[in-house]
Scaffold this active site. Structure first.
Site, PDB file in Angstrom:
ATOM      1  N   LYS A 298       9.756   5.911  -1.019  1.00 23.47           N
ATOM      2  CA  LYS A 298       9.289   5.836   0.372  1.00 23.47           C
ATOM      3  C   LYS A 298       8.390   4.621   0.558  1.00 23.47           C
ATOM      4  CE  LYS A 298       5.591   8.339   1.760  1.00 23.47           C
ATOM      5  NZ  LYS A 298       4.551   7.594   2.462  1.00 23.47           N
ATOM      6  N   ASN A 299       7.387   4.506  -0.294  1.00 20.90           N
ATOM      7  CA  ASN A 299       6.394   3.457  -0.076  1.00 20.90           C
ATOM      8  C   ASN A 299       6.960   2.056  -0.284  1.00 20.90           C
ATOM      9  OD1 ASN A 299       4.569   5.387   0.586  1.00 20.90           O
ATOM     10  ND2 ASN A 299       3.394   5.298  -1.318  1.00 20.90           N
TER      11      ASN A 299
ATOM     12  N   ARG B 292       0.423   5.225   8.954  1.00 23.07           N
ATOM     13  CA  ARG B 292      -0.456   4.126   8.618  1.00 23.07           C
ATOM     14  C   ARG B 292       0.298   2.867   8.159  1.00 23.07           C
ATOM     15  NH1 ARG B 292      -5.492   2.767   6.712  1.00 23.07           N
ATOM     16  NH2 ARG B 292      -5.332   1.433   4.901  1.00 23.07           N
TER      17      ARG B 292
ATOM     18  N   CYS C 264      -2.101   9.951   7.175  1.00 26.68           N
ATOM     19  CA  CYS C 264      -2.694  11.121   6.525  1.00 26.68           C
ATOM     20  C   CYS C 264      -4.205  11.128   6.699  1.00 26.68           C
ATOM     21  CB  CYS C 264      -2.404  11.094   5.017  1.00 26.68           C
ATOM     22  SG  CYS C 264      -0.787  11.686   4.573  1.00 26.68           S
TER      23      CYS C 264
ATOM     24  N   ARG D  21      -9.898   5.129   5.451  1.00 22.58           N
ATOM     25  CA  ARG D  21      -8.747   4.229   5.315  1.00 22.58           C
ATOM     26  C   ARG D  21      -8.755   3.074   6.325  1.00 22.58           C
ATOM     27  NH1 ARG D  21      -3.430   7.612   3.812  1.00 22.58           N
ATOM     28  NH2 ARG D  21      -2.953   5.705   2.720  1.00 22.58           N
ATOM     29  N   PRO D  22      -9.714   2.177   6.204  1.00 16.79           N
ATOM     30  CA  PRO D  22      -9.743   1.028   7.109  1.00 16.79           C
ATOM     31  C   PRO D  22      -8.663  -0.007   6.761  1.00 16.79           C
ATOM     32  CG  PRO D  22     -11.510   0.861   5.483  1.00 16.79           C
ATOM     33  CD  PRO D  22     -10.789   2.143   5.204  1.00 16.79           C
ATOM     34  N   VAL D  23      -8.535  -1.031   7.606  1.00 19.57           N
ATOM     35  CA  VAL D  23      -7.555  -2.088   7.329  1.00 19.57           C
ATOM     36  C   VAL D  23      -8.237  -3.449   7.207  1.00 19.57           C
ATOM     37  CG1 VAL D  23      -5.556  -0.913   8.342  1.00 19.57           C
ATOM     38  CG2 VAL D  23      -7.005  -2.334   9.795  1.00 19.57           C
ATOM     39  N   ASP D  24      -9.550  -3.437   6.941  1.00 22.90           N
ATOM     40  CA  ASP D  24     -10.289  -4.692   6.885  1.00 22.90           C
ATOM     41  C   ASP D  24      -9.727  -5.681   5.861  1.00 22.90           C
ATOM     42  OD1 ASP D  24     -11.246  -2.598   5.168  1.00 22.90           O
ATOM     43  OD2 ASP D  24     -12.839  -3.948   4.512  1.00 22.90           O
ATOM     44  N   LEU D  25      -9.208  -5.179   4.751  1.00 26.00           N
ATOM     45  CA  LEU D  25      -8.714  -6.095   3.710  1.00 26.00           C
ATOM     46  C   LEU D  25      -7.442  -6.802   4.168  1.00 26.00           C
ATOM     47  CD1 LEU D  25      -9.236  -3.823   0.577  1.00 26.00           C
ATOM     48  CD2 LEU D  25     -10.759  -5.584   1.473  1.00 26.00           C
TER      49      LEU D  25
ATOM     50  N   ASP E 134      -1.544   9.569  -5.600  1.00 29.34           N
ATOM     51  CA  ASP E 134      -0.483  10.334  -4.940  1.00 29.34           C
ATOM     52  C   ASP E 134       0.092  11.450  -5.816  1.00 29.34           C
ATOM     53  OD1 ASP E 134      -0.792   8.846  -2.679  1.00 29.34           O
ATOM     54  OD2 ASP E 134       1.026   7.663  -2.894  1.00 29.34           O
TER      55      ASP E 134
ATOM     56  N   ILE F 257      -9.725   6.806  -5.457  1.00 25.37           N
ATOM     57  CA  ILE F 257      -9.076   5.913  -4.473  1.00 25.37           C
ATOM     58  C   ILE F 257      -9.430   6.328  -3.053  1.00 25.37           C
ATOM     59  CG2 ILE F 257      -6.875   4.935  -3.673  1.00 25.37           C
ATOM     60  CD1 ILE F 257      -7.418   4.177  -6.549  1.00 25.37           C
TER      61      ILE F 257
ATOM     62  N   ARG G 162       7.757  13.927   5.716  1.00 25.09           N
ATOM     63  CA  ARG G 162       7.479  12.490   5.773  1.00 25.09           C
ATOM     64  C   ARG G 162       7.828  11.841   4.445  1.00 25.09           C
ATOM     65  NH1 ARG G 162       1.665  11.243   6.633  1.00 25.09           N
ATOM     66  NH2 ARG G 162       2.604   9.244   6.165  1.00 25.09           N
TER      67      ARG G 162
HETATM   68  C1  UD1 Z   1      -0.631   3.041  -0.362  1.00 28.85           C
HETATM   69  C2  UD1 Z   1       0.370   4.158  -0.339  1.00 28.85           C
HETATM   70  C3  UD1 Z   1      -0.312   5.514  -0.501  1.00 28.85           C
HETATM   71  C4  UD1 Z   1      -1.178   5.505  -1.765  1.00 28.85           C
HETATM   72  C5  UD1 Z   1      -2.115   4.313  -1.761  1.00 28.85           C
HETATM   73  C6  UD1 Z   1      -2.906   4.154  -3.060  1.00 28.85           C
HETATM   74  C7  UD1 Z   1       2.065   3.266   1.156  1.00 28.85           C
HETATM   75  C8  UD1 Z   1       2.779   3.380   2.459  1.00 28.85           C
HETATM   76  N1  UD1 Z   1       1.080   4.129   0.944  1.00 28.85           N
HETATM   77  O1  UD1 Z   1      -1.485   3.255   0.759  1.00 28.85           O
HETATM   78  O2  UD1 Z   1       0.686   6.512  -0.601  1.00 28.85           O
HETATM   79  O3  UD1 Z   1      -1.938   6.678  -1.814  1.00 28.85           O
HETATM   80  O4  UD1 Z   1      -1.372   3.092  -1.580  1.00 28.85           O
HETATM   81  O5  UD1 Z   1      -2.053   4.042  -4.129  1.00 28.85           O
HETATM   82  O6  UD1 Z   1       2.405   2.462   0.326  1.00 28.85           O
HETATM   83  N2  UD1 Z   1      -8.939   0.140   1.795  1.00 28.85           N
HETATM   84  C9  UD1 Z   1      -9.946  -0.490   2.465  1.00 28.85           C
HETATM   85  N3  UD1 Z   1      -9.622  -1.476   3.346  1.00 28.85           N
HETATM   86  C10 UD1 Z   1      -8.317  -1.859   3.567  1.00 28.85           C
HETATM   87  C11 UD1 Z   1      -7.307  -1.223   2.867  1.00 28.85           C
HETATM   88  C12 UD1 Z   1      -7.642  -0.220   1.975  1.00 28.85           C
HETATM   89  O7  UD1 Z   1     -11.125  -0.175   2.290  1.00 28.85           O
HETATM   90  O8  UD1 Z   1      -8.098  -2.765   4.370  1.00 28.85           O
HETATM   91  C13 UD1 Z   1      -9.269   1.214   0.843  1.00 28.85           C
HETATM   92  C14 UD1 Z   1      -8.643   2.539   1.228  1.00 28.85           C
HETATM   93  O9  UD1 Z   1      -9.447   3.242   2.144  1.00 28.85           O
HETATM   94  C15 UD1 Z   1      -8.555   3.224  -0.114  1.00 28.85           C
HETATM   95  C16 UD1 Z   1      -8.247   2.064  -1.081  1.00 28.85           C
HETATM   96  O10 UD1 Z   1      -8.652   0.892  -0.393  1.00 28.85           O
HETATM   97  O11 UD1 Z   1      -9.788   3.781  -0.451  1.00 28.85           O
HETATM   98  C17 UD1 Z   1      -6.803   1.924  -1.489  1.00 28.85           C
HETATM   99  O12 UD1 Z   1      -5.991   1.910  -0.354  1.00 28.85           O
HETATM  100  P1  UD1 Z   1      -4.609   1.126  -0.293  1.00 28.85           P
HETATM  101  O13 UD1 Z   1      -4.193   0.732  -1.679  1.00 28.85           O
HETATM  102  O14 UD1 Z   1      -4.702   0.066   0.716  1.00 28.85           O
HETATM  103  O15 UD1 Z   1      -3.644   2.258   0.236  1.00 28.85           O
HETATM  104  P2  UD1 Z   1      -2.455   2.102   1.270  1.00 28.85           P
HETATM  105  O16 UD1 Z   1      -1.782   0.792   1.079  1.00 28.85           O
HETATM  106  O17 UD1 Z   1      -2.909   2.503   2.606  1.00 28.85           O
END
Ligand code: UD1
Length: 423
Positions: free
Chosen positions: A22-23, A94, A118, A123-127, A309, A331, A401
């Site tokens: 899926k991912n 997301r 979820c 779970r921000p997107v700042d990065l 996961d 995580i 999902r």
């Molecule tokens: C992906 C997977 C999800 C898995 C996760 C960790 C998909 C669609 N989903 O989610 O199933 O659980 O990897 O292996 O591939 N973070 C920030 N800022 C950001 C982005 C992330 O602080 O901009 C934090 C998140 O809150 C979390 C950590 O970084 O604590 C890891 O998240 P991330 O690896 O980005 O997970 P996803 O890509 O959302």
């Protein structure tokens, strides 16, 4: 809303085919936006998240056709005519944020709603945003949307070090960098198999990428990408989940398509628990002998560490282990929502912040429980397989999902499981 009823107690025997990831699929689908030529994905999983990504890409003007009952996806970004990813679609998932990098790189502009998904922490997107900013993107957050604009000459290559490992941010930056001018070096990049899969797909499309699977990825931008056909990698989370089924309720199951390198750290923990895993020509075979499994401690980490996961599913196994196991979730905060539900089934779990202490009990008991997120739902089904009596898991839309035909796959190996249609 549908529910699933599981009657525990039968050992499982047979084979379970593992679908495409899926991912990985959710990351390679937006790659179609990077080119005018068609992208064909094979081994795609048939899941509601894939349908949501289909809907999102179609809303941007891309063509997405599901062939062979959804196992082949034919995508084309030829007629891209919209750069706005609407809240109504993005809120469902997301991973929708993954259209941001490709849109920006190809169209020079993108307006993407901030995602939902979820409920497992902030779970921000700042990065994602910071990596794109390093490539010259101008960003503005207004009314729940990210408004992004590339500089007049388009995105440029950059050296960017992620302050923490993020799978999605690495994917977004990687896709954007393929069409940026010059070289991009991503440091502290995620190393997950899904990143490797995306890089392989992009390379098939003509991108110049080195270092995927390590923490430094180097991308040499090109003017255009072309069409390609790409098989989606096997789903290591579905694999680990089904490996846990015989581990929990006994028997022997071969997971077809499974590969050890996708689940190395997970297999180490299974081994410590006393579960036998063997590589076969067609996949991975898992067997549980008689007696209780051993307690083991688990810490979730980015790949190649133990995957977050699989934490909920592993907890389901450890609920009936001999002794006390400590699971540390590093995580995501708030990813123990399955614990109170497992406790309704008789498990003994104490949660303090990011740590859950599980004291194994001899037997779980069937109960009515509620799915709270994707992986939590399947952990309740696994627990139900081992429990005495009947377990009813409600709100299984989360499950749909990420797991295709879960009741069919499990009943084919001898589980007593059925779906009850809700209104
Ligand atoms: C992906 C997977 C999800 C898995 C996760 C960790 C998909 C669609 N989903 O989610 O199933 O659980 O990897 O292996 O591939 N973070 C920030 N800022 C950001 C982005 C992330 O602080 O901009 C934090 C998140 O809150 C979390 C950590 O970084 O604590 C890891 O998240 P991330 O690896 O980005 O997970 P996803 O890509 O959302």
């Amino acid at each position: 809303m549908d529910s699933i009823i599981v009657t525990g107690g039968s050992p499982l025997h047979g084979q379970i085919p593992i679908a495409g990831a899926k991912n990985a699929c959710l990351a390679v689908m937006p790659a179609a936006l990077l080119s005018e030529e068609p992208l064909t994905l094979t081994n795609a999983p048939r899941l509601s998240d894939i349908r949501t990504m289909t809907e999102l890409l179609q809303s941007l003007g891309a063509e997405v056709t599901h062939l062979q009952s959804g196992q082949v996806l034919a995508l084309s970004g030829h007629d891209l005519n919209n750069v706005t990813a609407d809240y109504e679609i993005v809120r469902k998932m997301r991973a929708s944020i993954l259209v941001l990098g490709p849109l920006l790189a190809r169209a020079g502009r993108a307006v993407v709603s901030l995602p939902g998904g979820c409920a497992i922490g902030a779970r921000p997107v700042d990065l994602h945003l910071r990596a794109l900013e390093a490539m010259g993107a101008e960003l503005d957050l207004r009314e729940g949307y990210v408004h992004a604009k590339a500089p007049p000459g388009g995105l440029h290559g950059a050296e960017f070090e992620f302050p923490m490992v993020s799978v999605g941010a690495t994917e977004n930056a990687l896709m954007a960098a393929t069409l940026a001018k010059g070289t991009t070096v991503l440091k502290n990049a995620a190393r997950e198999p899904e990143i490797v899969d995306l890089a392989q797909c992009l390379r098939q499309m003509g991108a110049k990428i080195e270092g995927e699977g390590t923490s430094t990825i180097t991308i040499e931008g090109t003017d255009r990408l072309h069409g390609a056909t790409h098989p989606v990698v096997v789903d290591r989370i579905e694999l680990g989940t089904y490996m846990l089924a015989p581990a929990i309720c006994g028997g022997e199951v071969e997971c077809l398509g499974g590969r050890m390198e996708l689940v190395g750290s997970f297999c180490e923990k299974l081994d410590a628990a006393g579960i036998h895993v063997e590589e076969t020509e067609r996949g991975l075979k898992v067997a549980r002998r008689n007696g209780r499994v051993n307690a083991v401690n688990v810490v979730t980490e980015p790949f190649p560490g133990f995957p977050t996961d699989l934490q909920a599913q592993m907890m389901a196994l450890l609920c009936t282990a001999e002794g006390t196991s400590v699971l540390e979730e590093r995580i995501f905060e708030n990813r123990f929502m399955h614990a109170p539900e497992l406790m309704r089934m008789g498990a003994s779990i104490e949660v303090h912040g990011g740590t859950a202490t599980v004291t194994g009990v001899e037997r779980l008991k069937g109960a009515r429980v509620m799915a709270t997120d994707l992986r939590a739902s399947v952990s309740l089904i696994l627990a139900g397989l081992a429990a005495e009596g009947e377990t009813l898991v409600s709100r299984v839309y989360h499950l749909d999902r990420g797991y295709e035909r879960v009741e069919e796959k499990l009943s084919a190996v001898g589980a007593t499981i059925e779906r009850v249609k809700g209104e």
